[in-house]
Design a protein around this motif. Sequence first.
Motif, PDB file in Angstrom:
ATOM      1  N   ARG A  15       0.856  -1.190   0.000  1.00  0.00           N
ATOM      2  CA  ARG A  15       0.000   0.000   0.000  1.00  0.00           C
ATOM      3  C   ARG A  15       0.886   1.232   0.000  1.00  0.00           C
ATOM      4  O   ARG A  15       1.806   1.352   0.804  1.00  0.00           O
ATOM      5  CB  ARG A  15      -0.890  -0.020   1.234  1.00  0.00           C
ATOM      6  CG  ARG A  15      -1.870   1.124   1.282  1.00  0.00           C
ATOM      7  CD  ARG A  15      -2.740   0.995   2.483  1.00  0.00           C
ATOM      8  NE  ARG A  15      -1.989   1.429   3.658  1.00  0.00           N
ATOM      9  CZ  ARG A  15      -2.518   1.553   4.853  1.00  0.00           C
ATOM     10  NH1 ARG A  15      -3.770   1.241   5.070  1.00  0.00           N
ATOM     11  NH2 ARG A  15      -1.791   1.977   5.858  1.00  0.00           N
ATOM     12  N   PHE A  78      -5.216   5.662  -1.133  1.00  0.00           N
ATOM     13  CA  PHE A  78      -4.007   4.848  -1.274  1.00  0.00           C
ATOM     14  C   PHE A  78      -3.936   4.257  -2.667  1.00  0.00           C
ATOM     15  O   PHE A  78      -4.954   4.084  -3.337  1.00  0.00           O
ATOM     16  CB  PHE A  78      -4.006   3.681  -0.274  1.00  0.00           C
ATOM     17  CG  PHE A  78      -3.932   4.101   1.159  1.00  0.00           C
ATOM     18  CD1 PHE A  78      -2.832   4.773   1.655  1.00  0.00           C
ATOM     19  CD2 PHE A  78      -4.955   3.802   2.033  1.00  0.00           C
ATOM     20  CE1 PHE A  78      -2.753   5.150   2.981  1.00  0.00           C
ATOM     21  CE2 PHE A  78      -4.890   4.170   3.363  1.00  0.00           C
ATOM     22  CZ  PHE A  78      -3.785   4.840   3.834  1.00  0.00           C
ATOM     23  N   TRP A  80      -2.026   0.821  -4.679  1.00  0.00           N
ATOM     24  CA  TRP A  80      -1.428  -0.482  -4.404  1.00  0.00           C
ATOM     25  C   TRP A  80      -0.471  -0.818  -5.537  1.00  0.00           C
ATOM     26  O   TRP A  80      -0.740  -0.505  -6.689  1.00  0.00           O
ATOM     27  CB  TRP A  80      -2.496  -1.559  -4.299  1.00  0.00           C
ATOM     28  CG  TRP A  80      -3.420  -1.329  -3.154  1.00  0.00           C
ATOM     29  CD1 TRP A  80      -4.567  -0.595  -3.150  1.00  0.00           C
ATOM     30  CD2 TRP A  80      -3.262  -1.807  -1.825  1.00  0.00           C
ATOM     31  NE1 TRP A  80      -5.131  -0.595  -1.903  1.00  0.00           N
ATOM     32  CE2 TRP A  80      -4.353  -1.335  -1.070  1.00  0.00           C
ATOM     33  CE3 TRP A  80      -2.305  -2.601  -1.189  1.00  0.00           C
ATOM     34  CZ2 TRP A  80      -4.526  -1.631   0.279  1.00  0.00           C
ATOM     35  CZ3 TRP A  80      -2.480  -2.901   0.144  1.00  0.00           C
ATOM     36  CH2 TRP A  80      -3.576  -2.404   0.865  1.00  0.00           C
TER      37      TRP A  80
END
Length: 135
Positions: A15, A78, A80
């Motif tokens: 993340r 966020f 990934w």
Amino acid sequence: MEGQPVTSNRMVRIRIRIPSSSLSPERLVARLLWARSGTETRVTWEDYKKARGGPETLDLDQESFLELLRTTRPDPGFLWRDHPFRPGFRDADGREYEILSSSPRRIDLVREDGVTGYSSPEEFGDFFQPIIQKE
């Protein structure tokens, strides 16, 4: 645990937190809403200004901010990314770690389950042992 095989062809999902200054106004409001979800504290115009770094860096007015508060859903903001995991250290519980980066004051790590964290160089040797492979 020494001599146990280590597989280096694993991928872990890491993340990545996008800096607030790089988020669009809508994404920043979504992050602020996410941060305050589950609390009784409401997101304010002052929160937005502080997250942007002050009045000189504002990219929308208060009325537009209030509209975004009404129409935006909470989101942590966020990204990934998949990372080829190459462990080099273990902790006392046997979990494997890879050093992502290091500086004189901080060593950034990723654990085998994709959780990231850091250690000071002074504490690193107390908590992590190098993985030694027997051939």
